[in-house]
Enzyme design. Sequence first.
Site, PDB file in Angstrom:
ATOM      1  N   TYR A   1      39.282  45.614  44.324  1.00 35.42           N
ATOM      2  CA  TYR A   1      40.178  44.798  43.503  1.00 35.42           C
ATOM      3  C   TYR A   1      39.483  43.502  43.091  1.00 35.42           C
ATOM      4  O   TYR A   1      39.561  43.075  41.928  1.00 35.42           O
ATOM      5  CB  TYR A   1      41.441  44.509  44.327  1.00 35.42           C
ATOM      6  CG  TYR A   1      42.514  43.727  43.614  1.00 35.42           C
ATOM      7  CD1 TYR A   1      43.337  44.336  42.671  1.00 35.42           C
ATOM      8  CD2 TYR A   1      42.741  42.390  43.909  1.00 35.42           C
ATOM      9  CE1 TYR A   1      44.350  43.617  42.034  1.00 35.42           C
ATOM     10  CE2 TYR A   1      43.739  41.666  43.285  1.00 35.42           C
ATOM     11  CZ  TYR A   1      44.543  42.288  42.343  1.00 35.42           C
ATOM     12  OH  TYR A   1      45.538  41.562  41.714  1.00 35.42           O
TER      13      TYR A   1
ATOM     14  N   SER B   1      42.791  37.107  39.011  1.00 32.19           N
ATOM     15  CA  SER B   1      43.330  36.920  40.366  1.00 32.19           C
ATOM     16  C   SER B   1      42.518  35.858  41.097  1.00 32.19           C
ATOM     17  O   SER B   1      41.390  35.556  40.709  1.00 32.19           O
ATOM     18  CB  SER B   1      43.223  38.259  41.105  1.00 32.19           C
ATOM     19  OG  SER B   1      43.267  38.079  42.499  1.00 32.19           O
TER      20      SER B   1
HETATM   21  N1  NAD Z   1      51.349  39.877  42.717  1.00 31.63           N
HETATM   22  C1  NAD Z   1      50.338  39.052  42.848  1.00 31.63           C
HETATM   23  O1  NAD Z   1      50.299  38.230  43.758  1.00 31.63           O
HETATM   24  C2  NAD Z   1      49.219  39.085  41.846  1.00 31.63           C
HETATM   25  C3  NAD Z   1      48.183  38.148  41.984  1.00 31.63           C
HETATM   26  C4  NAD Z   1      47.149  38.160  41.078  1.00 31.63           C
HETATM   27  C5  NAD Z   1      47.140  39.082  40.051  1.00 31.63           C
HETATM   28  N2  NAD Z   1      48.146  39.994  39.943  1.00 31.63           N
HETATM   29  C6  NAD Z   1      48.070  40.939  38.841  1.00 31.63           C
HETATM   30  O2  NAD Z   1      49.231  40.866  38.055  1.00 31.63           O
HETATM   31  C7  NAD Z   1      49.448  42.117  37.404  1.00 31.63           C
HETATM   32  C8  NAD Z   1      50.873  42.570  37.624  1.00 31.63           C
HETATM   33  O3  NAD Z   1      50.998  42.978  38.982  1.00 31.63           O
HETATM   34  P1  NAD Z   1      52.340  42.912  39.867  1.00 31.63           P
HETATM   35  O4  NAD Z   1      52.074  41.979  40.987  1.00 31.63           O
HETATM   36  O5  NAD Z   1      53.531  42.720  39.006  1.00 31.63           O
HETATM   37  O6  NAD Z   1      52.297  44.347  40.522  1.00 31.63           O
HETATM   38  P2  NAD Z   1      53.212  45.623  40.275  1.00 31.63           P
HETATM   39  O7  NAD Z   1      52.609  46.690  41.124  1.00 31.63           O
HETATM   40  O8  NAD Z   1      54.643  45.278  40.480  1.00 31.63           O
HETATM   41  O9  NAD Z   1      52.961  45.927  38.720  1.00 31.63           O
HETATM   42  C9  NAD Z   1      51.841  46.608  38.238  1.00 31.63           C
HETATM   43  C10 NAD Z   1      52.310  47.528  37.142  1.00 31.63           C
HETATM   44  O10 NAD Z   1      51.171  48.226  36.596  1.00 31.63           O
HETATM   45  C11 NAD Z   1      51.588  49.578  36.391  1.00 31.63           C
HETATM   46  N3  NAD Z   1      50.445  50.491  36.326  1.00 31.63           N
HETATM   47  C12 NAD Z   1      49.663  50.905  37.355  1.00 31.63           C
HETATM   48  N4  NAD Z   1      48.762  51.797  36.901  1.00 31.63           N
HETATM   49  C13 NAD Z   1      48.976  51.937  35.572  1.00 31.63           C
HETATM   50  C14 NAD Z   1      48.380  52.709  34.542  1.00 31.63           C
HETATM   51  N5  NAD Z   1      47.342  53.538  34.785  1.00 31.63           N
HETATM   52  N6  NAD Z   1      48.860  52.589  33.289  1.00 31.63           N
HETATM   53  C15 NAD Z   1      49.888  51.753  33.007  1.00 31.63           C
HETATM   54  N7  NAD Z   1      50.503  51.007  33.929  1.00 31.63           N
HETATM   55  C16 NAD Z   1      50.047  51.104  35.198  1.00 31.63           C
HETATM   56  C17 NAD Z   1      52.487  49.877  37.569  1.00 31.63           C
HETATM   57  O11 NAD Z   1      53.303  51.007  37.314  1.00 31.63           O
HETATM   58  C18 NAD Z   1      53.289  48.589  37.658  1.00 31.63           C
HETATM   59  O12 NAD Z   1      54.407  48.644  36.803  1.00 31.63           O
HETATM   60  C19 NAD Z   1      48.389  43.073  37.951  1.00 31.63           C
HETATM   61  O13 NAD Z   1      47.276  43.123  37.099  1.00 31.63           O
HETATM   62  C20 NAD Z   1      47.988  42.397  39.251  1.00 31.63           C
HETATM   63  O14 NAD Z   1      46.695  42.774  39.667  1.00 31.63           O
HETATM   64  C21 NAD Z   1      49.179  40.014  40.819  1.00 31.63           C
END
Ligand code: NAD
Length: 270
Positions: free
Chosen positions: A165, A152
């Site tokens: 985070y 991130s």
């Molecule tokens: N959205 C952003 O701007 C952004 C930026 C940087 C990094 N990220 C990272 O990208 C990745 C995807 O995130 P996203 O934005 O699609 O969010 P999201 O919340 O839509 O997806 C996260 C997924 O992880 C699953 N999850 C949570 N706990 C879990 C567990 N214990 N076991 C298995 N699955 C689990 C959730 O059910 C969900 O489906 C994450 O690692 C997030 O930190 C997102």
Amino acid sequence: MKNLFDIKHRVVVITGGTGVLGRAIALHLAEEGAKVVILGRKAEVGHALAADIKAAGGEALFLTTDVTDRARLEQNLSDILAAYGRIDALLNAAGGNMPGATIAPTGTIFDLKTEEFQRVLELNLTGTVLPTQVFLRPMVEQKRGAIVNFSSMAAFRPLTRVAGYAAAKAGISNFTAFMAAEVARKFGEGIRVNAIAPGFFLTEQNRALLTNPDGSYTERGQDVIRQTPFGRMGRAEELCGTIQYLISDASAFVTGTVAVVDGGFNAFAM
Ligand SMILES: NC(=O)c1ccc[n+]([C@@H]2O[C@H](COP(=O)([O-])OP(=O)(O)OC[C@H]3O[C@@H](n4cnc5c(N)ncnc54)[C@H](O)[C@@H]3O)[C@@H](O)[C@H]2O)c1
């Protein structure tokens, strides 16, 4: 002509595949001919996504998981090997945040709940380490595989408020570099470990922080837009090309890197 980005028939496992970013990536990789294994906690969402992929002519399998539960991951591994016989790529996309691991605008470090801080570390960091340990095994036997972790912007420069985070994602970037050297030296150059660092994409984990119920940006959402030279949030589809590059032969000599996909956020100071 040889297509360096070809991922046809490759078995790609995505943890958190039921999330917003995971879904877009799963749909794209399946469209490119990969066999996509969606691992997530939400069975209904996961089965629906696998059905969507199949309806579009792709190959997909959904399995329920918890990335902090080794026994469950081991069961997932057996099921994947029974279905497809191998794993070519692992995307560690499961992750998220918790209110107690953040500091409210009016709060201070004394308000941070260490139990929730630890849970955020466990979900994001241990939730990357454990699936890596479990799904790396067939890659070692095959002497081939690619892992992509989800870091991130908060890993480069900690953002205000999201203390847990940011610490977890910094740990993921560090673990990515560690693992790149570890697997190359012990198991050869066929296994590569990289990370992707998305900028800001509106998803379930940050919607309440960045937008108001009417869809307009919060003050923090406006700060993000001001800090992003492209002047907008990312679209989930905009991660797909970088992911495909990192799991294909196009990146054969690339390991231990963090690929930034952020509309210029990280490059911009003022
Ligand atoms: N959205 C952003 O701007 C952004 C930026 C940087 C990094 N990220 C990272 O990208 C990745 C995807 O995130 P996203 O934005 O699609 O969010 P999201 O919340 O839509 O997806 C996260 C997924 O992880 C699953 N999850 C949570 N706990 C879990 C567990 N214990 N076991 C298995 N699955 C689990 C959730 O059910 C969900 O489906 C994450 O690692 C997030 O930190 C997102």
